[in-house]
Design a protein around this motif. Structure first.
Motif, PDB file in Angstrom:
ATOM      1  N   ALA A 187       0.829  -1.206   0.000  1.00 17.69           N
ATOM      2  CA  ALA A 187       0.000   0.000   0.000  1.00 17.69           C
ATOM      3  C   ALA A 187       0.862   1.254   0.000  1.00 17.69           C
ATOM      4  O   ALA A 187       0.589   2.212  -0.737  1.00 17.69           O
ATOM      5  CB  ALA A 187      -0.932  -0.010   1.212  1.00 17.69           C
ATOM      6  N   GLY A 188       1.907   1.247   0.822  1.00 16.36           N
ATOM      7  CA  GLY A 188       2.782   2.409   0.882  1.00 16.36           C
ATOM      8  C   GLY A 188       3.493   2.654  -0.428  1.00 16.36           C
ATOM      9  O   GLY A 188       3.637   3.811  -0.868  1.00 16.36           O
ATOM     10  N   LEU A 197       0.765  -0.777  -9.050  1.00 18.21           N
ATOM     11  CA  LEU A 197      -0.099  -1.816  -8.499  1.00 18.21           C
ATOM     12  C   LEU A 197       0.606  -2.515  -7.359  1.00 18.21           C
ATOM     13  O   LEU A 197       1.780  -2.867  -7.470  1.00 18.21           O
ATOM     14  CB  LEU A 197      -0.448  -2.844  -9.596  1.00 18.21           C
ATOM     15  CG  LEU A 197      -1.180  -4.110  -9.143  1.00 18.21           C
ATOM     16  CD1 LEU A 197      -2.596  -3.776  -8.675  1.00 18.21           C
ATOM     17  CD2 LEU A 197      -1.225  -5.148 -10.269  1.00 18.21           C
ATOM     18  N   GLY A 198      -0.098  -2.687  -6.266  1.00 19.77           N
ATOM     19  CA  GLY A 198       0.397  -3.504  -5.171  1.00 19.77           C
ATOM     20  C   GLY A 198      -0.421  -4.770  -5.104  1.00 19.77           C
ATOM     21  O   GLY A 198      -1.661  -4.729  -5.167  1.00 19.77           O
ATOM     22  N   ILE A 199       0.253  -5.903  -5.007  1.00 19.29           N
ATOM     23  CA  ILE A 199      -0.453  -7.169  -4.804  1.00 19.29           C
ATOM     24  C   ILE A 199      -0.279  -7.556  -3.342  1.00 19.29           C
ATOM     25  O   ILE A 199       0.832  -7.526  -2.804  1.00 19.29           O
ATOM     26  CB  ILE A 199       0.091  -8.292  -5.707  1.00 19.29           C
ATOM     27  CG1 ILE A 199       0.042  -7.869  -7.176  1.00 19.29           C
ATOM     28  CG2 ILE A 199      -0.723  -9.567  -5.517  1.00 19.29           C
ATOM     29  CD1 ILE A 199       0.571  -8.933  -8.118  1.00 19.29           C
ATOM     30  N   GLY A 200      -1.383  -7.899  -2.708  1.00 21.71           N
ATOM     31  CA  GLY A 200      -1.332  -8.298  -1.313  1.00 21.71           C
ATOM     32  C   GLY A 200      -2.243  -9.476  -1.057  1.00 21.71           C
ATOM     33  O   GLY A 200      -2.858 -10.021  -1.983  1.00 21.71           O
ATOM     34  N   THR A 201      -2.316  -9.874   0.180  1.00 21.98           N
ATOM     35  CA  THR A 201      -3.272 -10.886   0.592  1.00 21.98           C
ATOM     36  C   THR A 201      -4.183 -10.280   1.649  1.00 21.98           C
ATOM     37  O   THR A 201      -3.806  -9.334   2.339  1.00 21.98           O
ATOM     38  CB  THR A 201      -2.579 -12.136   1.153  1.00 21.98           C
ATOM     39  OG1 THR A 201      -1.722 -11.761   2.249  1.00 21.98           O
ATOM     40  CG2 THR A 201      -1.761 -12.835   0.085  1.00 21.98           C
ATOM     41  N   GLY A 260      -5.534  -9.807  -3.183  1.00 23.28           N
ATOM     42  CA  GLY A 260      -6.175  -8.538  -3.495  1.00 23.28           C
ATOM     43  C   GLY A 260      -5.218  -7.550  -4.130  1.00 23.28           C
ATOM     44  O   GLY A 260      -4.007  -7.805  -4.235  1.00 23.28           O
ATOM     45  N   PHE A 261      -5.757  -6.395  -4.541  1.00 21.87           N
ATOM     46  CA  PHE A 261      -5.010  -5.427  -5.332  1.00 21.87           C
ATOM     47  C   PHE A 261      -5.121  -4.022  -4.733  1.00 21.87           C
ATOM     48  O   PHE A 261      -6.179  -3.629  -4.228  1.00 21.87           O
ATOM     49  CB  PHE A 261      -5.530  -5.410  -6.766  1.00 21.87           C
ATOM     50  CG  PHE A 261      -5.522  -6.767  -7.411  1.00 21.87           C
ATOM     51  CD1 PHE A 261      -4.330  -7.352  -7.817  1.00 21.87           C
ATOM     52  CD2 PHE A 261      -6.696  -7.474  -7.588  1.00 21.87           C
ATOM     53  CE1 PHE A 261      -4.316  -8.615  -8.402  1.00 21.87           C
ATOM     54  CE2 PHE A 261      -6.699  -8.730  -8.174  1.00 21.87           C
ATOM     55  CZ  PHE A 261      -5.499  -9.304  -8.580  1.00 21.87           C
ATOM     56  N   ILE A 262      -4.039  -3.282  -4.840  1.00 21.92           N
ATOM     57  CA  ILE A 262      -3.976  -1.907  -4.353  1.00 21.92           C
ATOM     58  C   ILE A 262      -3.542  -1.007  -5.502  1.00 21.92           C
ATOM     59  O   ILE A 262      -2.536  -1.280  -6.174  1.00 21.92           O
ATOM     60  CB  ILE A 262      -2.993  -1.787  -3.176  1.00 21.92           C
ATOM     61  CG1 ILE A 262      -3.444  -2.687  -2.018  1.00 21.92           C
ATOM     62  CG2 ILE A 262      -2.877  -0.344  -2.705  1.00 21.92           C
ATOM     63  CD1 ILE A 262      -2.398  -2.886  -0.942  1.00 21.92           C
ATOM     64  N   THR A 263      -4.319   0.050  -5.758  1.00 22.61           N
ATOM     65  CA  THR A 263      -4.027   0.999  -6.826  1.00 22.61           C
ATOM     66  C   THR A 263      -4.277   2.416  -6.305  1.00 22.61           C
ATOM     67  O   THR A 263      -4.852   2.605  -5.241  1.00 22.61           O
ATOM     68  CB  THR A 263      -4.909   0.759  -8.066  1.00 22.61           C
ATOM     69  OG1 THR A 263      -6.291   0.832  -7.668  1.00 22.61           O
ATOM     70  CG2 THR A 263      -4.636  -0.594  -8.696  1.00 22.61           C
ATOM     71  N   ARG A 264      -3.873   3.406  -7.101  1.00 22.17           N
ATOM     72  CA  ARG A 264      -4.135   4.781  -6.677  1.00 22.17           C
ATOM     73  C   ARG A 264      -5.578   5.193  -6.940  1.00 22.17           C
ATOM     74  O   ARG A 264      -6.118   6.036  -6.232  1.00 22.17           O
ATOM     75  CB  ARG A 264      -3.156   5.753  -7.361  1.00 22.17           C
ATOM     76  CG  ARG A 264      -1.793   5.771  -6.689  1.00 22.17           C
ATOM     77  CD  ARG A 264      -0.870   6.831  -7.270  1.00 22.17           C
ATOM     78  NE  ARG A 264      -0.377   6.492  -8.592  1.00 22.17           N
ATOM     79  CZ  ARG A 264       0.608   5.640  -8.828  1.00 22.17           C
ATOM     80  NH1 ARG A 264       1.214   5.034  -7.820  1.00 22.17           N
ATOM     81  NH2 ARG A 264       1.015   5.397 -10.051  1.00 22.17           N
TER      82      ARG A 264
END
Length: 399
Positions: free
Chosen positions: A129-130, A139-143, A184-188
């Motif tokens: 996320a940061g 893009l951030g990929i996380g769980t 899951g995915f993190i974007t701006r």
């Protein structure tokens, strides 16, 4: 910003502690793909991958040095993005074993909030996320097992999306609790998220803007800070301004929270029992305590919790027949100072709203709520993924 400049930015902002491993070869990887004419719809997209997800040739730690190894394969979720020209810019810092919501890691140090480095990012996908929030990654990929994508997205002021349970493959992802784990995915922005999902074959390219929709504000779940409360109701007003018709629905979630905890701790203890027996002295106190608690839970608690999981899913399925979406704050608190992260009161404030939709498996997204101070997230959940994303996009355009 090209990949080389992103690497430079990551190095300049090393004080924020977002990366466990930085892939300096990413510059050459993009050049090689371009020269070969194999750059697809995501050519040059910079991806930050949480360090519990395998990328061949890169180390993987799961936020725990005692688990460190070199990955010999790449998780399908990452492989699909690379096939369209995306490049992995690095592996990101996370809460140890993904078993926590603050991202205060005793081994690699805490990840620091981009809006106030003295505060937490939230977790357990805090590094991803940061990295997105400061522009190192697209893009951030996380769980996300209890909110681990949506929580840090909310606290860092970006978008965090948990697709429906089982949609994104978890192969090549170190498990925490298989009954609850999501990639899951993190974007701006929501627009960026939809574009990436479409390019990877995980979603439609066009979503019609909703004219009228019904939504429920879920009440009675947690007491919010004044800062969160003010931003949340402003966000609700925006939903109404784009055609949303609001009801307030009071629900009791104590049994649901207890069930998710029992499933999480039981399955996590089973997954990491050997480490608990052989490496407990190397674990952070919070993780060792949670795993020990899970190991001590009786089978009847786990079986009962799985029944409550089915009950919760049916309850929300029924609710979604009346409402297109339901909304809550993403977290009941804004980012707390790092030195307060171990407080017993912090964990439930971070998890109270997000954990519901890990239990039920419904898709849920966190989008920024309007605030002039620390970021606050608005959580939107639905049964229909396209409806959810269409409403989130319309909200973003209005915001």
């Amino acid at each position: 910003m090209n990949v080389e400049k992103r690497i430079e930015l990551a190095k300049r902002r090393a004080d924020l502690n977002y990366f466990i491993y930085l892939n300096e070869k990413a510059v050459y990887e993009v050049e090689a793909v371009e020269k070969a004419g194999r750059c697809g719809a995501l050519c040059g997209l910079a991806v930050a991958v949480k360090d519990n997800i395998e990328v061949a040739g890169m180390p993987i730690t799961n936020g725990a040095p005692y688990m460190k190894k070199m990955a010999d394969k790449t998780a399908p979720v990452v492989r699909r993005l690379i096939a369209e020209g995306a490049v992995v810019i690095g592996k990101t810092n996370m809460h140890e074993l993904a078993l926590g919501a603050t991202n205060v890691n005793p081994h690699f140090g805490p990840t620091r909030n981009p809006h106030d480095p003295s505060r937490i990012t939230g977790g357990s996908s805090g590094g991803s996320a940061g990295a997105v929030a400061i522009g190192v990654a697209d893009l951030g990929i996380g769980t996300d097992t209890g909110g681990s994508v949506r929580i840090p997205a909310a606290l860092c002021g970006v978008v965090g999306y948990k697709p429906p349970y089982g949609k994104i493959p978890t192969e090549g992802v170190l498990p925490l609790a298989q009954s609850l784990d999501h990639v899951g995915f993190i974007t701006r922005t929501v627009a960026d998220l939809i574009r990436i999902l479409s390019a990877a074959g995980w979603g439609p390219s066009e979503l019609p803007r909703p004219n009228r929709f019904r939504f429920a504000v879920l009440m009675g779940i947690s007491e919010n800070t004044k800062h969160v409360e003010k931003a949340f109701w402003k966000a609700v007003g925006i939903l109404e301004s784009i055609g949303g018709m609001r009801d307030e629905v009071f629900i009791e979630t104590g049994r649901y929270a207890a069930a998710r905890a029992a499933i999480l701790l039981s399955e996590a203890a089973a997954n990491y029992y050997d480490y608990l027996r052989g490496a407990a002295e190397h674990m952070g106190n919070d993780v060792a305590t949670l795993l020990s608690t899970g190991a001590a839970l009786p089978a009847v608690a786990y079986i009962t919790a799985k029944r409550v999981k089915e009950e919760a899913t049916k309850f929300f399925d029924t609710l979604f027949k009346k409402y297109d979406v339901v909304v809550t704050p993403t977290t009941a608190t804004e980012a707390v100072p790092i030195e307060e992260a171990d407080s017993i009161a912090v964990r439930p404030k971070l998890l109270a709203y997000t954990e519901l939709f890990n239990l039920t498996g419904h898709p849920a997204i966190s989008v920024p709520a309007p605030t002039s101070g620390l970021p606050v997230g608005l959580q939107i959940a639905a049964r229909d993924e396209d409806v959810l994303l269409a409403i989130a996009k319309a909200y973003e355009e209005e915001l």
